[in-house]
Design a protein around this motif. Structure first.
Motif, PDB file in Angstrom:
ATOM      1  N   LEU A 180      16.088 -82.954 -15.537  1.00 11.65           N
ATOM      2  CA  LEU A 180      16.597 -82.025 -15.491  1.00 11.65           C
ATOM      3  C   LEU A 180      16.370 -81.562 -14.214  1.00 11.65           C
ATOM      4  O   LEU A 180      17.466 -80.390 -13.952  1.00 11.65           O
ATOM      5  N   LEU A 181      15.437 -81.746 -13.576  1.00  6.45           N
ATOM      6  CA  LEU A 181      15.329 -81.081 -11.822  1.00  6.45           C
ATOM      7  C   LEU A 181      16.718 -81.331 -11.447  1.00  6.45           C
ATOM      8  O   LEU A 181      17.672 -82.807 -11.472  1.00  6.45           O
ATOM      9  N   PRO A 182      16.871 -80.701 -10.256  1.00  6.64           N
ATOM     10  CA  PRO A 182      18.506 -80.804 -10.048  1.00  6.64           C
ATOM     11  C   PRO A 182      18.305 -81.624  -8.977  1.00  6.64           C
ATOM     12  O   PRO A 182      17.453 -81.444  -8.750  1.00  6.64           O
ATOM     13  N   THR A 183      19.225 -81.984  -8.874  1.00  4.55           N
ATOM     14  CA  THR A 183      19.359 -82.801  -7.329  1.00  4.55           C
ATOM     15  C   THR A 183      20.711 -82.882  -6.437  1.00  4.55           C
ATOM     16  O   THR A 183      21.413 -81.913  -6.916  1.00  4.55           O
ATOM     17  N   ALA A 184      20.161 -83.285  -5.361  1.00  2.00           N
ATOM     18  CA  ALA A 184      20.979 -82.735  -4.258  1.00  2.00           C
ATOM     19  C   ALA A 184      22.059 -83.765  -4.416  1.00  2.00           C
ATOM     20  O   ALA A 184      21.877 -84.902  -4.654  1.00  2.00           O
ATOM     21  N   VAL A 185      23.502 -83.364  -4.494  1.00  6.38           N
ATOM     22  CA  VAL A 185      24.767 -84.516  -4.200  1.00  6.38           C
ATOM     23  C   VAL A 185      25.174 -84.680  -2.546  1.00  6.38           C
ATOM     24  O   VAL A 185      25.063 -83.537  -1.857  1.00  6.38           O
ATOM     25  N   PRO A 186      25.294 -86.035  -1.947  1.00  6.64           N
ATOM     26  CA  PRO A 186      25.025 -86.538  -0.937  1.00  6.64           C
ATOM     27  C   PRO A 186      26.346 -85.698  -0.573  1.00  6.64           C
ATOM     28  O   PRO A 186      27.346 -85.677  -0.904  1.00  6.64           O
ATOM     29  N   ALA A 187      26.497 -85.075   1.113  1.00  2.03           N
ATOM     30  CA  ALA A 187      27.678 -84.392   1.957  1.00  2.03           C
ATOM     31  C   ALA A 187      29.046 -85.841   1.837  1.00  2.03           C
ATOM     32  O   ALA A 187      28.451 -86.897   1.758  1.00  2.03           O
ATOM     33  N   GLY A 188      29.611 -85.108   1.555  1.00  2.00           N
ATOM     34  CA  GLY A 188      30.902 -85.736   1.207  1.00  2.00           C
ATOM     35  C   GLY A 188      31.536 -86.532  -0.089  1.00  2.00           C
ATOM     36  O   GLY A 188      32.424 -86.517  -0.157  1.00  2.00           O
ATOM     37  N   GLY A 201      32.312 -80.507 -23.962  1.00  2.00           N
ATOM     38  CA  GLY A 201      31.252 -81.325 -24.642  1.00  2.00           C
ATOM     39  C   GLY A 201      29.724 -81.782 -24.335  1.00  2.00           C
ATOM     40  O   GLY A 201      29.210 -81.966 -24.746  1.00  2.00           O
ATOM     41  N   GLU A 202      30.006 -81.730 -23.233  1.00  2.00           N
ATOM     42  CA  GLU A 202      29.132 -82.660 -22.286  1.00  2.00           C
ATOM     43  C   GLU A 202      28.314 -81.748 -21.097  1.00  2.00           C
ATOM     44  O   GLU A 202      28.619 -82.280 -20.157  1.00  2.00           O
ATOM     45  N   PRO A 203      27.781 -80.448 -21.301  1.00  2.00           N
ATOM     46  CA  PRO A 203      27.992 -79.358 -20.041  1.00  2.00           C
ATOM     47  C   PRO A 203      26.464 -80.249 -19.431  1.00  2.00           C
ATOM     48  O   PRO A 203      26.111 -81.082 -19.942  1.00  2.00           O
ATOM     49  N   PRO A 204      26.640 -79.603 -17.970  1.00  2.00           N
ATOM     50  CA  PRO A 204      25.688 -80.647 -17.001  1.00  2.00           C
ATOM     51  C   PRO A 204      23.993 -80.788 -17.986  1.00  2.00           C
ATOM     52  O   PRO A 204      23.763 -80.123 -17.770  1.00  2.00           O
ATOM     53  N   ALA A 205      23.566 -81.807 -18.089  1.00  2.00           N
ATOM     54  CA  ALA A 205      22.016 -81.626 -18.672  1.00  2.00           C
ATOM     55  C   ALA A 205      21.866 -81.032 -20.214  1.00  2.00           C
ATOM     56  O   ALA A 205      20.829 -80.853 -20.787  1.00  2.00           O
ATOM     57  N   LEU A 206      23.111 -80.494 -20.669  1.00  3.41           N
ATOM     58  CA  LEU A 206      22.674 -79.642 -21.739  1.00  3.41           C
ATOM     59  C   LEU A 206      22.450 -81.189 -23.233  1.00  3.41           C
ATOM     60  O   LEU A 206      20.995 -80.616 -23.421  1.00  3.41           O
ATOM     61  N   ALA A 207      22.432 -82.487 -22.934  1.00  2.19           N
ATOM     62  CA  ALA A 207      22.371 -83.097 -23.880  1.00  2.19           C
ATOM     63  C   ALA A 207      20.981 -83.671 -23.383  1.00  2.19           C
ATOM     64  O   ALA A 207      20.577 -83.245 -24.619  1.00  2.19           O
ATOM     65  N   GLY A 208      20.353 -83.251 -22.004  1.00  2.00           N
ATOM     66  CA  GLY A 208      19.130 -83.860 -22.142  1.00  2.00           C
ATOM     67  C   GLY A 208      18.045 -82.854 -22.475  1.00  2.00           C
ATOM     68  O   GLY A 208      17.102 -82.856 -22.618  1.00  2.00           O
ATOM     69  N   ALA A 209      18.643 -81.364 -22.254  1.00  2.00           N
ATOM     70  CA  ALA A 209      17.972 -80.347 -22.871  1.00  2.00           C
ATOM     71  C   ALA A 209      17.627 -80.337 -23.986  1.00  2.00           C
ATOM     72  O   ALA A 209      16.844 -80.231 -24.897  1.00  2.00           O
ATOM     73  N   CYS A 210      18.739 -81.026 -24.897  1.00  2.00           N
ATOM     74  CA  CYS A 210      18.146 -81.498 -26.277  1.00  2.00           C
ATOM     75  C   CYS A 210      17.412 -82.579 -26.585  1.00  2.00           C
ATOM     76  O   CYS A 210      16.872 -82.106 -27.620  1.00  2.00           O
ATOM     77  N   ARG A 211      17.117 -83.541 -26.078  1.00  2.00           N
ATOM     78  CA  ARG A 211      16.669 -84.581 -25.699  1.00  2.00           C
ATOM     79  C   ARG A 211      15.556 -83.571 -25.872  1.00  2.00           C
ATOM     80  O   ARG A 211      13.972 -83.576 -26.739  1.00  2.00           O
ATOM     81  N   LEU A 212      15.266 -82.947 -24.255  1.00  2.00           N
ATOM     82  CA  LEU A 212      13.727 -82.594 -24.655  1.00  2.00           C
ATOM     83  C   LEU A 212      13.327 -81.258 -25.567  1.00  2.00           C
ATOM     84  O   LEU A 212      11.712 -81.425 -26.033  1.00  2.00           O
TER      85      LEU A 212
END
Length: 182
Positions: free
Chosen positions: A141-149, A158-169
């Motif tokens: 769930l820790l944020p990762t940087a998106v490479p430039a470009g 129904g699948e906001p970023p990391a929400l499914a992962g937060a539910c699993r956690l």
């Protein structure tokens, strides 16, 4: 479960909410993601029902047989699809853990492998598994940087970023809490 009433109600609310979210997510997914969301919904609702404080409602003896049957069936379903990935293996372990907890609740005086000193071996192993699972899920769930470009990944309803992962956690943490009370 054998824990305090307040923590029991918190688990009921949390797991019931996650089960509801997984049902919504299941409608928005297709294929293996839909099956995974359905398994997680079943797990969330099962954990919510199992966590109802005994002070409020003591399930009849046959209820533990029902839990064993439902989650035993879910384990068989997960076993058939375990070749598809590690997450399916987690569903298998989760279903078998629910079977173990149901059997432990049906026969509280003597858990399988329980001695008078310490935690049963299987419970200790499951506690270790879920502790590692929770740490791995939290790290994802820790944020990762998106490479430039590059563009950020598209987000579907129904699948906001990391929400499914937060539910699993959260369900992993709830499973830890329930195992500790055995």
């Amino acid at each position: 479960m054998h824990g305090p009433t307040v923590s029991g109600w918190l688990l009921v609310t949390l797991c019931g909410g996650i089960g509801s979210y997984c049902l919504v997510r299941m409608r928005a997914c297709a294929g293996s993601a839909r099956g995974s969301a359905g398994s997680e919904a079943l797990m969330g609702f099962g954990m919510a029902a199992m966590a109802v404080p005994a002070v409020v409602f003591t399930p009849p003896d046959w209820a533990w047989l029902l839990y064993t049957g439902v989650f035993g069936g879910a384990a068989i379903g997960s076993l058939r699809s375990v070749r598809r990935g590690v997450h399916q293996a987690h569903h298998l372990i989760g279903s078998l853990t629910m079977v173990y907890m149901a059997v432990s609740m049906a026969y509280p005086a003597g858990h399988v492998g329980h001695s008078t000193a310490g935690v049963p071996l299987l419970t200790g192993g499951l506690l270790a598994y879920y502790a590692v699972y929770v740490l791995r899920s939290g790290a994802r769930l820790l944020p990762t940087a998106v490479p430039a470009g590059e563009a950020a990944p598209a987000v579907r309803w129904g699948e906001p970023p990391a929400l499914a992962g937060a539910c699993r956690l959260t369900m992993g943490l709830a499973m830890l809490a329930m195992l500790v009370t055995l």
